[in-house]
Design an enzyme around this catalytic site. Structure first.
Site, PDB file in Angstrom:
ATOM      1  N   SER A 137       0.836  -1.196   0.000  1.00 57.46           N
ATOM      2  CA  SER A 137       0.000   0.000   0.000  1.00 57.46           C
ATOM      3  C   SER A 137       0.871   1.246   0.000  1.00 57.46           C
ATOM      4  CB  SER A 137      -0.836  -0.030   1.281  1.00 57.46           C
ATOM      5  OG  SER A 137      -1.445   1.216   1.509  1.00 57.46           O
ATOM      6  N   TYR A 161      -1.294  -0.585  10.763  1.00 59.56           N
ATOM      7  CA  TYR A 161      -1.621  -1.223   9.473  1.00 59.56           C
ATOM      8  C   TYR A 161      -0.426  -1.091   8.522  1.00 59.56           C
ATOM      9  CZ  TYR A 161      -3.418  -1.547   4.708  1.00 59.56           C
ATOM     10  OH  TYR A 161      -3.575  -1.860   3.391  1.00 59.56           O
ATOM     11  N   LYS A 165       2.260  -3.937   6.651  1.00 61.86           N
ATOM     12  CA  LYS A 165       2.599  -4.033   5.219  1.00 61.86           C
ATOM     13  C   LYS A 165       4.110  -3.982   5.040  1.00 61.86           C
ATOM     14  CE  LYS A 165      -1.391  -4.526   3.379  1.00 61.86           C
ATOM     15  NZ  LYS A 165      -1.713  -5.839   2.829  1.00 61.86           N
TER      16      LYS A 165
HETATM   17  P1  NAD Z   1     -11.047  -6.712   1.472  1.00 58.27           P
HETATM   18  O1  NAD Z   1     -11.242  -6.665   2.948  1.00 58.27           O
HETATM   19  O2  NAD Z   1     -12.232  -6.513   0.613  1.00 58.27           O
HETATM   20  O3  NAD Z   1     -10.346  -8.090   1.045  1.00 58.27           O
HETATM   21  C1  NAD Z   1      -9.428  -8.755   1.882  1.00 58.27           C
HETATM   22  C2  NAD Z   1      -9.885 -10.197   2.001  1.00 58.27           C
HETATM   23  O4  NAD Z   1      -8.994 -10.926   2.823  1.00 58.27           O
HETATM   24  C3  NAD Z   1     -11.269 -10.307   2.636  1.00 58.27           C
HETATM   25  O5  NAD Z   1     -12.085 -11.078   1.792  1.00 58.27           O
HETATM   26  C4  NAD Z   1     -11.016 -11.001   3.972  1.00 58.27           C
HETATM   27  O6  NAD Z   1     -12.103 -11.816   4.357  1.00 58.27           O
HETATM   28  C5  NAD Z   1      -9.736 -11.790   3.672  1.00 58.27           C
HETATM   29  N1  NAD Z   1      -8.889 -12.071   4.830  1.00 58.27           N
HETATM   30  C6  NAD Z   1      -8.444 -11.192   5.765  1.00 58.27           C
HETATM   31  N2  NAD Z   1      -7.644 -11.813   6.630  1.00 58.27           N
HETATM   32  C7  NAD Z   1      -7.563 -13.119   6.238  1.00 58.27           C
HETATM   33  C8  NAD Z   1      -6.862 -14.254   6.726  1.00 58.27           C
HETATM   34  N3  NAD Z   1      -6.073 -14.189   7.808  1.00 58.27           N
HETATM   35  N4  NAD Z   1      -6.997 -15.428   6.083  1.00 58.27           N
HETATM   36  C9  NAD Z   1      -7.780 -15.520   4.968  1.00 58.27           C
HETATM   37  N5  NAD Z   1      -8.475 -14.491   4.470  1.00 58.27           N
HETATM   38  C10 NAD Z   1      -8.355 -13.288   5.098  1.00 58.27           C
HETATM   39  O7  NAD Z   1      -9.911  -5.652   1.119  1.00 58.27           O
HETATM   40  P2  NAD Z   1      -9.373  -5.160  -0.297  1.00 58.27           P
HETATM   41  O8  NAD Z   1      -9.693  -3.735  -0.411  1.00 58.27           O
HETATM   42  O9  NAD Z   1      -9.784  -6.092  -1.359  1.00 58.27           O
HETATM   43  O10 NAD Z   1      -7.806  -5.273  -0.029  1.00 58.27           O
HETATM   44  C11 NAD Z   1      -7.030  -6.361  -0.499  1.00 58.27           C
HETATM   45  C12 NAD Z   1      -5.594  -6.142  -0.086  1.00 58.27           C
HETATM   46  O11 NAD Z   1      -5.130  -4.920  -0.645  1.00 58.27           O
HETATM   47  C13 NAD Z   1      -5.382  -6.024   1.429  1.00 58.27           C
HETATM   48  O12 NAD Z   1      -4.195  -6.682   1.757  1.00 58.27           O
HETATM   49  C14 NAD Z   1      -5.239  -4.523   1.653  1.00 58.27           C
HETATM   50  O13 NAD Z   1      -4.449  -4.247   2.766  1.00 58.27           O
HETATM   51  C15 NAD Z   1      -4.559  -4.106   0.368  1.00 58.27           C
HETATM   52  N6  NAD Z   1      -4.803  -2.695   0.028  1.00 58.27           N
HETATM   53  C16 NAD Z   1      -6.088  -2.233  -0.075  1.00 58.27           C
HETATM   54  C17 NAD Z   1      -6.319  -0.895  -0.382  1.00 58.27           C
HETATM   55  C18 NAD Z   1      -7.713  -0.337  -0.454  1.00 58.27           C
HETATM   56  O14 NAD Z   1      -7.870   0.893  -0.331  1.00 58.27           O
HETATM   57  N7  NAD Z   1      -8.752  -1.150  -0.658  1.00 58.27           N
HETATM   58  C19 NAD Z   1      -5.226  -0.036  -0.614  1.00 58.27           C
HETATM   59  C20 NAD Z   1      -3.930  -0.545  -0.510  1.00 58.27           C
HETATM   60  C21 NAD Z   1      -3.730  -1.888  -0.200  1.00 58.27           C
HETATM   61  C1  WQD Z   2      -9.116   9.863   1.074  1.00 61.58           C
HETATM   62  C2  WQD Z   2      -9.343  11.364   1.259  1.00 61.58           C
HETATM   63  C3  WQD Z   2      -9.428  12.115   3.547  1.00 61.58           C
HETATM   64  C4  WQD Z   2     -13.063  10.032   4.696  1.00 61.58           C
HETATM   65  C5  WQD Z   2      -6.397   4.977   3.075  1.00 61.58           C
HETATM   66  C6  WQD Z   2      -5.301   4.233   3.754  1.00 61.58           C
HETATM   67  C7  WQD Z   2      -4.338   3.708   2.734  1.00 61.58           C
HETATM   68  C8  WQD Z   2      -5.061   2.883   1.659  1.00 61.58           C
HETATM   69  C9  WQD Z   2      -6.189   3.650   1.062  1.00 61.58           C
HETATM   70  C10 WQD Z   2      -5.078   0.591   2.364  1.00 61.58           C
HETATM   71  C11 WQD Z   2      -8.482  11.960   2.369  1.00 61.58           C
HETATM   72  C12 WQD Z   2     -10.757  12.324   2.857  1.00 61.58           C
HETATM   73  C13 WQD Z   2     -11.985  10.518   3.984  1.00 61.58           C
HETATM   74  C14 WQD Z   2     -14.099  10.935   5.061  1.00 61.58           C
HETATM   75  C15 WQD Z   2     -12.893  12.706   3.964  1.00 61.58           C
HETATM   76  N1  WQD Z   2      -5.650   1.696   2.194  1.00 61.58           N
HETATM   77  N2  WQD Z   2     -11.908  11.833   3.629  1.00 61.58           N
HETATM   78  N3  WQD Z   2     -13.974  12.245   4.670  1.00 61.58           N
HETATM   79  O1  WQD Z   2      -6.492   8.047   3.795  1.00 61.58           O
HETATM   80  O2  WQD Z   2      -5.854   8.313   1.365  1.00 61.58           O
HETATM   81  O3  WQD Z   2      -5.838   6.098   2.392  1.00 61.58           O
HETATM   82  O4  WQD Z   2      -7.044   4.113   2.121  1.00 61.58           O
HETATM   83  O5  WQD Z   2      -3.927   0.331   2.190  1.00 61.58           O
HETATM   84  O6  WQD Z   2      -3.448   2.929   3.439  1.00 61.58           O
HETATM   85  O7  WQD Z   2      -4.630   5.118   4.652  1.00 61.58           O
HETATM   86  O8  WQD Z   2      -7.996   7.148   1.953  1.00 61.58           O
HETATM   87  O9  WQD Z   2     -10.396   7.121   1.515  1.00 61.58           O
HETATM   88  O10 WQD Z   2      -9.598   7.341   3.900  1.00 61.58           O
HETATM   89  O11 WQD Z   2      -9.266   9.233   2.340  1.00 61.58           O
HETATM   90  O12 WQD Z   2     -12.853  13.898   3.670  1.00 61.58           O
HETATM   91  O13 WQD Z   2     -15.081  10.581   5.733  1.00 61.58           O
HETATM   92  O14 WQD Z   2     -10.706  11.568   1.671  1.00 61.58           O
HETATM   93  O15 WQD Z   2      -9.130  13.203   4.360  1.00 61.58           O
HETATM   94  O16 WQD Z   2      -8.108  13.201   1.918  1.00 61.58           O
HETATM   95  P1  WQD Z   2      -6.497   7.516   2.432  1.00 61.58           P
HETATM   96  P2  WQD Z   2      -9.393   7.643   2.472  1.00 61.58           P
END
Ligand code: NAD
Ligand code: WQD
Length: 350
Positions: A137, A161, A165
């Site tokens: 991430s 978190y 990562k």
């Molecule tokens: P999500 O929660 O929709 O998907 C994650 C899945 O992993 C879920 O289905 C959950 O049930 C499963 N899971 C969690 N822990 C587990 C475990 N110990 N064993 C088996 N299954 C497990 O989230 P997502 O948005 O699809 O994210 C997928 C990956 O991408 C995550 O690792 C997240 O950290 C990373 N990521 C997400 C974002 C985002 O904004 N969505 C941004 C950056 C990185």
């Molecule tokens: C986006 C923008 C907030 C909520 C997070 C994680 C990052 C990654 C993606 C997993 C920011 C603004 C938000 C609200 C708002 N996830 N905001 N009102 O913080 O960029 O990233 O999700 O890896 O690790 O930190 O995403 O969607 O929370 O925020 O105004 O109720 O929206 O201030 O500018 P962020 P976000």
């Protein structure tokens, strides 16, 4: 065709990637504990492929289980090998991702994300499967003030978190050290994935109240639940923070190109930013959503959120060059597809 193990395959990004992989003909073992997802996403994936006349018979195998149970992971590798279809590579999505929850309960995050990933990597090593794409991430860059963030920008995690990562990234770096180089590893650092599959059949389905801005915008438009915009005094064109929003299908496609690249190339480790390289403010996002969907998004300004960064936008040149990948979908597409998903599934998969 290669067999790939997808962890977290019923989740938001996982389910979209599963649909792309099946479309390309890969054979999949999908693992998920269902802690934050529903198995129904896979039924929907089947529907998408059926509509495209793609036969996925026997190519989609689901196993409910938790990565913290190493004997469960071992059994997947062993049974696949016994069937004569050993697992060739892994795309590792499984993990918990709520930043605020990780601050309240860091042990839960280290337990799930770190122990789960460690078991998976250990089992891969023991079963001689050494190709992995890992979901990292942009959070590993912390509050970075670079105009565009490149893979060599400063790493500085600011919440548990993010630490989970980074520690998995470090483990992957250690096993791919300069002396052994036995692994093929792609670490993908996603920026802000939003949107949904164009069909409206799969999308983001958080089981708890969402924290990210895009699902909150959708809820504000649908339920007239006012969105709080965190701060209007940031040094940006309209005073709200800027992020690099990327369509979940562009992100899914980056995984296909990444695993394909690893299969075709020598052992190595690559870190890649996966974003569009374009920044939009919270107000840009709200206005675009309102315009393309012809709906109102009620919001109020509130204080800045602790730990927020003013601007986080990817330099994505490395991913474009190495993977020959290009994000194709616009902010308008993200807003349209996300809204279609909500309208077709007001209660998610239920
Ligand atoms: P999500 O929660 O929709 O998907 C994650 C899945 O992993 C879920 O289905 C959950 O049930 C499963 N899971 C969690 N822990 C587990 C475990 N110990 N064993 C088996 N299954 C497990 O989230 P997502 O948005 O699809 O994210 C997928 C990956 O991408 C995550 O690792 C997240 O950290 C990373 N990521 C997400 C974002 C985002 O904004 N969505 C941004 C950056 C990185
Ligand atoms: C986006 C923008 C907030 C909520 C997070 C994680 C990052 C990654 C993606 C997993 C920011 C603004 C938000 C609200 C708002 N996830 N905001 N009102 O913080 O960029 O990233 O999700 O890896 O690790 O930190 O995403 O969607 O929370 O925020 O105004 O109720 O929206 O201030 O500018 P962020 P976000």
């Amino acid at each position: 065709m290669k067999r790939i193990l997808i962890t977290g395959g019923t989740g938001f990004i996982g389910s979209h990637t599963v649909s792309c992989l099946l479309e390309k003909g890969f054979d999949l073992c999908i693992v998920d504990s269902l802690i934050n997802s529903s198995k129904k996403s896979l039924e929907r994936v089947k529907e998408i492929l059926k509509k495209k006349n793609i036969d996925i018979n026997e190519k989609i195998n689901f196993f409910k289980g938790d990565l913290r149970d190493k004997s469960f992971i071992d059994s997947l590798f062993k049974s696949s090998a016994k069937e004569g279809k050993p697992i060739d590579g892994v795309i590792h999505f499984a993990g918990l991702k709520a930043v605020a929850e990780s601050v309240v309960d860091p042990i839960k995050y280290w337990d799930n994300n770190v122990i789960g990933s460690f078991n998976l990597i250990k089992s891969m090593n023991e079963n001689n499967c050494k190709t992995i794409v890992f979901s990292s991430s942009a959070t590993v860059y912390g509050n970075n003030s670079d105009q565009l963030i490149s893979e060599s920008s400063n790493i500085n995690t600011i919440n548990p978190y993010g630490s989970t990562k980074l520690v998995v990234e470090n483990l992957l770096n250690d096993i791919q050290d300069k002396n052994s180089r036995k692994w093929k590893i792609a670490i993908l650092r996603y920026f802000n994935p939003i949107g949904a599959h164009h069909s409206g059949l799969i999308g983001e389905n958080p089981l708890e109240k969402p924290n990210n801005v895009f699902p909150l915008i959708i809820n504000a438009a649908y339920e007239k639940d006012r969105l709080k915009v965190f701060g209007n005094d940031w040094p940006t064109h309209d005073g709200t923070c800027i992020r690099d929003y990327i369509h979940v299908m562009d992100l899914a496609e980056a995984h296909i190109t990444a695993i394909d690249y690893l299969f075709k190339n020598n052992n190595q480790l690559i870190n890649l930013n996966i974003g569009t390289g374009k920044g939009y403010s919270v107000l840009d996002l709200i206005k675009t959503f309102e315009k393309v969907n012809n709906v109102e998004v009620p919001f109020i300004f509130s204080n800045r959120r602790d730990g927020d960064s003013c601007k986080l936008v990817a330099n994505n040149l490395k991913a474009k060059q190495i993977l020959n990948w290009n994000p194709l979908r616009s902010l308008e597409d993200m807003c349209r597809d996300g809204w279609r998903w909500k309208q077709m599934n007001p209660k998610g998969y239920f």
